[in-house]
Scaffold this active site. Structure first.
Site, short mmCIF file in Angstrom:
data_model
loop_
_atom_site.label_atom_id
_atom_site.label_comp_id
_atom_site.label_asym_id
_atom_site.label_seq_id
_atom_site.Cartn_x
_atom_site.Cartn_y
_atom_site.Cartn_z
N SER A 175 0.89 -1.35 0.00
CA SER A 175 0.08 -0.13 -0.06
C SER A 175 0.78 1.07 -0.04
CB SER A 175 -0.76 -0.25 1.21
OG SER A 175 -1.54 1.14 1.51
N TYR A 188 -2.03 -0.51 10.53
CA TYR A 188 -1.99 -0.86 9.13
C TYR A 188 -0.75 -0.39 8.48
CZ TYR A 188 -3.81 -0.98 4.36
OH TYR A 188 -4.02 -1.37 3.08
#
Ligand code: NAP
Length: 319
Positions: A175, A188
């Site tokens: 990501s 995350y």
């Protein structure tokens, strides 16, 4: 070799790399050599929804046999049905990638029932989206296990046969949060930075082993409208929308599959992120802060509700 000669060779390699990158930047990808994946066995984790489903369908249409893994039986059934109706060979397996023993057991079944996986797409992922101190310990651990540690187990399960045959491809769906940190994404970001570190270190090991035909692609997308990040808003600042738009799942799936066909080592989506990334490395921390303030990037997660509160959006449409 004399040190002066080594320096000259290294500089020539650097110049060559810049020229190659420049050509690839200008040259439309359709003019580049795409590899064939017909007959490959492609495993996609988290294939029960989102970009996992879309990538699986695209890989199937290119002639690969698909192996789908997910924790959601309903999602798996839907993806399998879509690929079957499309005429592709496909098998689906319930597998929680954060459970090491389950990964090894299901991998063994896949080897027996389908064969050696030659394309592994580590895509399964979760997000909490809460402030760090408000996130339960178990949720913090789970994020690390699903988004990062799971890659150890799937790669340990499938890399040995790729190495033996010096043939294969490992795709890490990381990501932009694996390069740039954002608040409310502490676990995350930690997991995605870890996934990127894992990927890049493993890539070096493969090169040192001389297994240059085992390819690796690290994918770092900005926010995608799959539902995982429902509520995220970057339009607070309209020009940010142009530089870093919320990405459509179809666009991301297309980009990832093309990156696999081109054996690209790294993909940042959208492309503007390459520039941001390079600039960020050169900038003092304070200058970076000023840009973050301008983009209001620290507010991106302010309206986040995610899947749990937003409810599951309709399954991503077949395309
Ligand atoms: P998604 O639609 O939520 O798909 C993720 C899939 O992974 C779901 O089917 C989920 O099942 C499954 N999954 C969750 N935990 C699992 C586990 N332990 N074992 C196996 N499967 C599991 O998300 P997406 O947006 O397509 O995201 C796919 C990947 O892209 C993720 O790694 C994500 O971090 C990354 N990414 C997403 C964005 C974004 O904005 N969406 C941006 C950058 C990167 P359940 O639905 O049952 O949980």
């Amino acid at each position: 070799m004399h040190i002066a000669l080594r320096i000259i060779l290294a500089l020539l390699e650097v110049v060559y790399a810049y020229l190659e990158a420049l050509i690839f930047l200008i040259l439309p990808t359709r003019f580049r050599k795409h590899k064939s994946i017909a007959g490959e066995i492609a495993l996609v984790t988290g294939a029960g929804s989102g970009i996992g489903r879309l990538m699986a369908l695209r890989l199937s249409r290119l002639g690969a046999s698909l192996v789908l893994w997910d924790v959601s039986e309903a999602g798996l059934d839907e993806t399998r049905r879509i690929i079957e109706n499309d005429g592709g060979p496909v098998r689906s397996y319930l597998c929680d990638v954060s459970d090491r023993q389950m990964v090894y057991d299901v991998a063994e079944r896949v080897r027996r029932e389908v064969g050696n996986v030659t394309i592994l797409v580590n895509n399964a992922g979760i997000v909490n989206g809460k402030w760090f101190l408000e996130t339960a310990d178990e949720r913090l651990e789970k994020t690390m296990q699903v988004n990062a540690v799971a890659h150890f187990w799937t790669v340990k399960a499938f890399l040995p046969s790729m190495i033996s045959n010096n043939h294969g491809h490992i795709v890490t769906i990381s990501s932009m949060a694996g390069r740039f940190a954002l608040p409310r994404l502490v676990d995350y970001c930690a997991s995605k930075f870890a996934a990127t570190g894992f990927h890049e270190s493993l890539q070096m090991e493969l090169e040192l082993l001389g297994k240059t035909a085992v390819k690796m692609t690290n994918v770092q997308p900005f926010f995608i409208t799959t539902g995982m990040f429902t509520g995220v808003e970057t339009s607070i600042n309209p020009w940010v929308q142009n530089v870093m738009p919320l990405l459509s799942p179809d666009y991301v799936a297309d980009t990832v599959v093309e990156a696999i066909l081109l054996n690209k080592p790294e993909v940042m989506i959208p492309r503007s992120m390459y520039i941001m990334m390079r600039l960020a490395v050169l900038m003092p921390k304070r200058a970076m802060r000023a840009l973050e303030d301008l983009m209001e990037s620290r507010d991106f997660m302010a309206g986040f509700v995610g899947r749990e509160l937003a409810g599951r959006p309709a399954p991503t449409k077949r395309s």
